[in-house]
Write an enzyme that holds these catalytic residues in place. Structure first.
Site, PDB file in Angstrom:
ATOM      1  N   SER A  18     -12.599  -5.581   5.210  1.00  0.00           N
ATOM      2  CA  SER A  18     -12.891  -4.169   4.932  1.00  0.00           C
ATOM      3  C   SER A  18     -11.884  -3.586   3.936  1.00  0.00           C
ATOM      4  O   SER A  18     -12.237  -2.735   3.115  1.00  0.00           O
ATOM      5  CB  SER A  18     -12.940  -3.343   6.219  1.00  0.00           C
ATOM      6  OG  SER A  18     -11.665  -3.188   6.768  1.00  0.00           O
TER       7      SER A  18
ATOM      8  N   ASN B 272       1.037  -6.206   0.550  1.00  0.00           N
ATOM      9  CA  ASN B 272       0.427  -6.445   1.861  1.00  0.00           C
ATOM     10  C   ASN B 272       0.135  -5.112   2.528  1.00  0.00           C
ATOM     11  O   ASN B 272       0.839  -4.133   2.307  1.00  0.00           O
ATOM     12  CB  ASN B 272       1.383  -7.254   2.748  1.00  0.00           C
ATOM     13  CG  ASN B 272       0.784  -7.557   4.107  1.00  0.00           C
ATOM     14  OD1 ASN B 272      -0.388  -7.934   4.218  1.00  0.00           O
ATOM     15  ND2 ASN B 272       1.561  -7.395   5.168  1.00  0.00           N
TER      16      ASN B 272
ATOM     17  N   HIS C 284      -0.267  -3.431   6.350  1.00  0.00           N
ATOM     18  CA  HIS C 284       0.037  -3.719   7.755  1.00  0.00           C
ATOM     19  C   HIS C 284      -0.306  -2.485   8.598  1.00  0.00           C
ATOM     20  O   HIS C 284       0.035  -1.361   8.210  1.00  0.00           O
ATOM     21  CB  HIS C 284       1.524  -4.070   7.899  1.00  0.00           C
ATOM     22  CG  HIS C 284       1.886  -4.418   9.301  1.00  0.00           C
ATOM     23  ND1 HIS C 284       1.550  -5.638   9.861  1.00  0.00           N
ATOM     24  CD2 HIS C 284       2.514  -3.710  10.270  1.00  0.00           C
ATOM     25  CE1 HIS C 284       1.958  -5.657  11.113  1.00  0.00           C
ATOM     26  NE2 HIS C 284       2.549  -4.505  11.387  1.00  0.00           N
TER      27      HIS C 284
HETATM   28  C1  GAR Z   1      -6.267  -4.741   8.822  1.00  0.00           C
HETATM   29  O1  GAR Z   1      -6.150  -3.786   9.842  1.00  0.00           O
HETATM   30  C2  GAR Z   1      -4.912  -5.111   8.256  1.00  0.00           C
HETATM   31  O2  GAR Z   1      -4.026  -4.023   8.233  1.00  0.00           O
HETATM   32  C3  GAR Z   1      -4.468  -6.151   9.263  1.00  0.00           C
HETATM   33  O3  GAR Z   1      -5.606  -6.915   9.525  1.00  0.00           O
HETATM   34  C4  GAR Z   1      -6.757  -6.087   9.373  1.00  0.00           C
HETATM   35  C5  GAR Z   1      -7.700  -6.778   8.425  1.00  0.00           C
HETATM   36  O4  GAR Z   1      -8.921  -6.095   8.368  1.00  0.00           O
HETATM   37  N1  GAR Z   1      -3.402  -6.955   8.718  1.00  0.00           N
HETATM   38  C6  GAR Z   1      -2.407  -7.453   9.454  1.00  0.00           C
HETATM   39  O5  GAR Z   1      -2.316  -7.283  10.657  1.00  0.00           O
HETATM   40  C7  GAR Z   1      -1.386  -8.251   8.673  1.00  0.00           C
HETATM   41  N2  GAR Z   1      -0.155  -8.333   9.383  1.00  0.00           N
HETATM   42  P1  GAR Z   1      -9.911  -6.304   7.153  1.00  0.00           P
HETATM   43  O6  GAR Z   1     -10.142  -7.818   7.046  1.00  0.00           O
HETATM   44  O7  GAR Z   1     -11.161  -5.588   7.575  1.00  0.00           O
HETATM   45  O8  GAR Z   1      -9.288  -5.730   5.933  1.00  0.00           O
END
Ligand code: GAR
Length: 222
Positions: A13, A107, A109
């Protein structure tokens, strides 16, 4: 125009938010490749729909981390990426790789770093009883979830909400700050100076936010 590669592992997303931002011709970056370590990542379909080349570099196909990261590096070099956006990329990158791409990896987070590094950030925020949480876009350093902060967004935690509800509210903010952080870096408005990011053009609000809202404040509003 800055050429960007996005690394994903799943839903994508945040990748979608970046794709949408880059669709505007005035945006200073364009996505040249989407790379996933997971062949089943939903995000790969988002990239295909947007007509962006994709690659799968599956960590399971490599003997060790170094071989996996060398393969990643080859993909990134071949598409001439100038910046790398990690968007839900769930592999920790070694110092060797991070230093080779120093100050060029971003990145996102889902917490207000340096609080709640690692996984299960929303569960841990609720457990800790913090009044505010949010999300952070930062420059990647060899330590996990560490590095100069570009942007953060904060929201007030509601004591009766679930981790899923909190995650959904934070995710909405992620989709706003990730494209904005990329814009700032790609346009040169933000630059890394040691362990901080300096944004010459930024505006900073004077006031603060109190949570829960003080009674006197509520009385004034009603
Ligand atoms: C997001 O919430 C991102 O912030 C998190 O994974 C999710 C990915 O969602 N990332 C971490 O936790 C990294 N440490 P997405 O695939 O829908 O973008």
């Amino acid at each position: 125009m800055v050429d960007v590669a996005v690394l994903i592992s799943g839903r994508g997303s945040n990748l979608q938010a970046l794709l949408d931002a880059c669709a505007d011709e005035k945006f200073p970056a364009r996505i040249v490749k989407v790379i996933s370590n997971n062949p089943d990542a939903q995000g790969l379909n988002r990239a295909r729909r947007a007509g962006i080349p994709t690659a799968v570099v599956n960590h399971k196909d490599y003997e060790d981390k170094q071989a996996f990261e060398d393969a990643l590096d080859r993909e990134l070099t071949s598409c001439k990426a100038q910046l790398i956006c990690l968007a839900g990329f769930m592999r920790i990158l070694d110092a060797r790789f991070v230093n080779r791409w120093k100050n060029r990896i971003l990145n996102i987070h889902p917490s207000l770093l340096p609080a709640f590094k690692g996984l299960h950030t929303h569960e841990r925020a609720l457990e800790a009883g913090v009044r505010f949480t949010g999300c952070t876009v930062h420059i990647v350093r060899p330590e996990m979830d560490d590095g100069p902060i570009i942007l953060q967004a904060a929201l007030a935690v509601k004591p009766d909400e679930s981790a899923e509800q909190l995650a959904a509210r934070v995710l909405e903010l992620e989709h706003i700050i990730y494209p904005e952080a990329l814009r700032l870096m790609a346009s040169g408005e933000a630059r890394v100076a040691g362990d901080k990011v300096i944004i010459e053009t930024a505006a900073y609000p004077d006031g603060g936010w109190i949570c829960p809202v003080p009674k006197a404040e509520l009385a004034r509003e009603s």
